[in-house]
Write an enzyme that holds these catalytic residues in place. Structure first.
Site, PDB file in Angstrom:
ATOM      1  N   ARG A   1       0.828  -1.242  -0.091  1.00  0.00           N
ATOM      2  CA  ARG A   1       0.048  -0.181   0.046  1.00  0.00           C
ATOM      3  C   ARG A   1       0.925   1.146  -0.146  1.00  0.00           C
ATOM      4  O   ARG A   1       0.584   2.174   0.728  1.00  0.00           O
ATOM      5  CB  ARG A   1      -0.897   0.086   1.174  1.00  0.00           C
ATOM      6  CG  ARG A   1      -1.818  -1.241   1.319  1.00  0.00           C
ATOM      7  CD  ARG A   1      -2.768  -1.238   0.388  1.00  0.00           C
ATOM      8  NE  ARG A   1      -3.668  -2.453   0.177  1.00  0.00           N
ATOM      9  CZ  ARG A   1      -3.219  -3.630  -0.273  1.00  0.00           C
ATOM     10  NH1 ARG A   1      -2.125  -3.696  -0.982  1.00  0.00           N
ATOM     11  NH2 ARG A   1      -3.969  -4.489   0.023  1.00  0.00           N
TER      12      ARG A   1
ATOM     13  N   GLU B   1      -4.355   2.974   6.769  1.00  0.00           N
ATOM     14  CA  GLU B   1      -3.944   2.917   5.157  1.00  0.00           C
ATOM     15  C   GLU B   1      -4.751   4.101   4.652  1.00  0.00           C
ATOM     16  O   GLU B   1      -4.457   4.393   3.529  1.00  0.00           O
ATOM     17  CB  GLU B   1      -4.668   1.525   4.676  1.00  0.00           C
ATOM     18  CG  GLU B   1      -4.501   1.397   3.209  1.00  0.00           C
ATOM     19  CD  GLU B   1      -5.024  -0.089   2.903  1.00  0.00           C
ATOM     20  OE1 GLU B   1      -5.100  -1.190   3.625  1.00  0.00           O
ATOM     21  OE2 GLU B   1      -5.720  -0.104   1.912  1.00  0.00           O
TER      22      GLU B   1
ATOM     23  N   SER C   1     -10.525  -0.891   4.103  1.00  0.00           N
ATOM     24  CA  SER C   1      -9.658  -0.988   5.212  1.00  0.00           C
ATOM     25  C   SER C   1      -9.141   0.079   5.798  1.00  0.00           C
ATOM     26  O   SER C   1      -8.385   0.901   4.923  1.00  0.00           O
ATOM     27  CB  SER C   1      -8.572  -2.196   4.968  1.00  0.00           C
ATOM     28  OG  SER C   1      -9.104  -3.413   4.768  1.00  0.00           O
TER      29      SER C   1
END
Ligand SMILES: Cc1cc2nc3c(=O)[nH]c(=O)nc-3n(C[C@H](O)[C@H](O)[C@H](O)COP(=O)(O)OP(=O)(O)OC[C@H]3O[C@@H](n4cnc5c(N)ncnc54)[C@H](O)[C@@H]3O)c2cc1C
Length: 323
Positions: A179, A315, A245
């Site tokens: 990520r 994230e 998420s």
């Protein structure tokens, strides 16, 4: 800077410039403050012309589908540029018996890329069907799921810089991780920390990229996409606004497992709630402010740290000023 003149560039601009735009309209959390200015380019040449015409120092925030973004209630200074559905090219650039090179514009939705490549009998991009963002956002985030990541299939990317010039860059120009994708020269000291916090309006942006995919079976790819979407419907709270998420998975563990183990499913701050269906999702139950969502993120992080010793790292990108 108070005004942007739509005729300032070398050619008249053809996109739409809007002022004081509520970012809740442009983010999947359906919360957040206003963008001082927001530009929706007509196409890539128009985007380039717009960037060239901007005064030096004007902050630019490039947004795709806003599916990984929280804009604080105090809003954003500068100009937000919305690429979704604008930088829309999607084509087979070259093909042979082994596979093909696909060009996708940064504004194309990831599920569209997945369907397009499946229909062309190409394998390897099916996972993009589960990512409700743009291809540009997937490059910026190195988005991924079910064991696959965006940059694994990238051959080259096309960028636009602050001067409005277009260039092709190679994967080796970037530091790529889970990520995370950042230009190597930008990853020094403090700048990287600011980027991690999502507070840095960048100096160049993705406008497209080439994917290298191997020949596969159309039916197999379509089935893979179907299975993946079914798994998502079963496990994610897709009926309420969310941003996927919230925390990265720590090495060797799952953020959702840790949050659940601390008894936080259903925990609320104002209209923001840890989803009872998936503990790493925070849902907007109706009237959540960005401050509610951010306070819940902090509360979850602190509780998990206290109870497990593990510090979860968000994230989602959080930008803008507090109200
Ligand atoms: C229901 C749901 C499920 C999700 N599942 C997943 C998943 O499985 N895996 C996963 O990785 N993510 C997942 N996400 C998160 C999100 O979809 C991805 O991070 C996606 O890649 C973000 O794309 P976007 O266009 O919405 O980016 P945005 O949210 O608009 O932007 C995110 C960041 O990328 C930057 N950015 C966007 N476009 C560009 C560009 N063209 N050039 C440079 N920077 C840019 C923005 O400035 C911002 O910092 C999920 C989200 C939701 C809502």
């Amino acid at each position: 800077m108070s005004e942007i003149d739509l005729t300032l560039g070398r050619r008249p601009l053809r996109g739409e410039l809007r002022t004081n735009q509520a970012m809740e309209k442009y983010t999947s959390w359906r919360a957040g403050g206003q963008a001082e200015r927001l530009y929706v380019p007509a196409d890539l040449p128009d985007f380039a012309e717009f960037v060239r015409g901007l005064p030096h120092g004007e902050l630019i925030h490039v947004v795709g589908l806003g599916s990984n973004l929280l804009v604080r209630d105090g809003g954003l200074r500068g100009t937000v540029v919305i690429l979704h559905a604008r930088l829309n090219a999607l084509r087979v650039e070259r093909a042979d018996n082994d596979g093909a090179l696909i060009y996708a514009g940064a504004g194309v939705a990831c599920p569209k890329v997945a369907r397009f490549t499946a229909l062309h009998g190409l394998a390897g991009a099916e996972f993009l069907a589960g990512i409700p963002g743009t291809f540009g956002g997937a490059l910026a985030m190195n988005a991924g799921c079910y064991g696959a990541e965006t940059w694994e299939i990238v051959e080259h990317v096309q960028i636009i810089d602050r001067a409005g010039e277009l260039r092709v860059r190679e994967p080796m120009d970037y530091e790529i991780a889970y990520r995370h994708a950042a230009l190597k020269h930008e990853t020094g000291s403090g700048k990287q920390d600011e980027q991690k916090l999502g507070n840095l309006a960048g100096e160049e942006w993705f406008v497209g990229g080439w994917l290298k995919l191997l020949r596969g079976e159309e039916a197999e790819s379509r089935q893979k996409i179907k299975n993946l979407l079914a798994m998502r419907i079963n496990s994610q709270p897709l009926n309420l606004p969310n941003a996927g998420s919230v925390f990265r998975n720590p090495e060797g563990d799952w953020a959702a497992r840790l949050v659940e183990s601390c008894g936080l499913k259903g925990f609320r701050v104002g209209g923001a709630m840890v989803s009872p269906k998936h503990a790493n999702f925070i849902v907007n139950t109706g009237r959540a402010s960005a401050a509610n969502i951010e306070a819940l993120i902090v509360a979850v992080r602190d509780t998990v740290k206290d109870q497990t010793g593990i510090e979860l790292v968000p994230e989602v990108r959080i930008i803008g000023a507090t109200a």
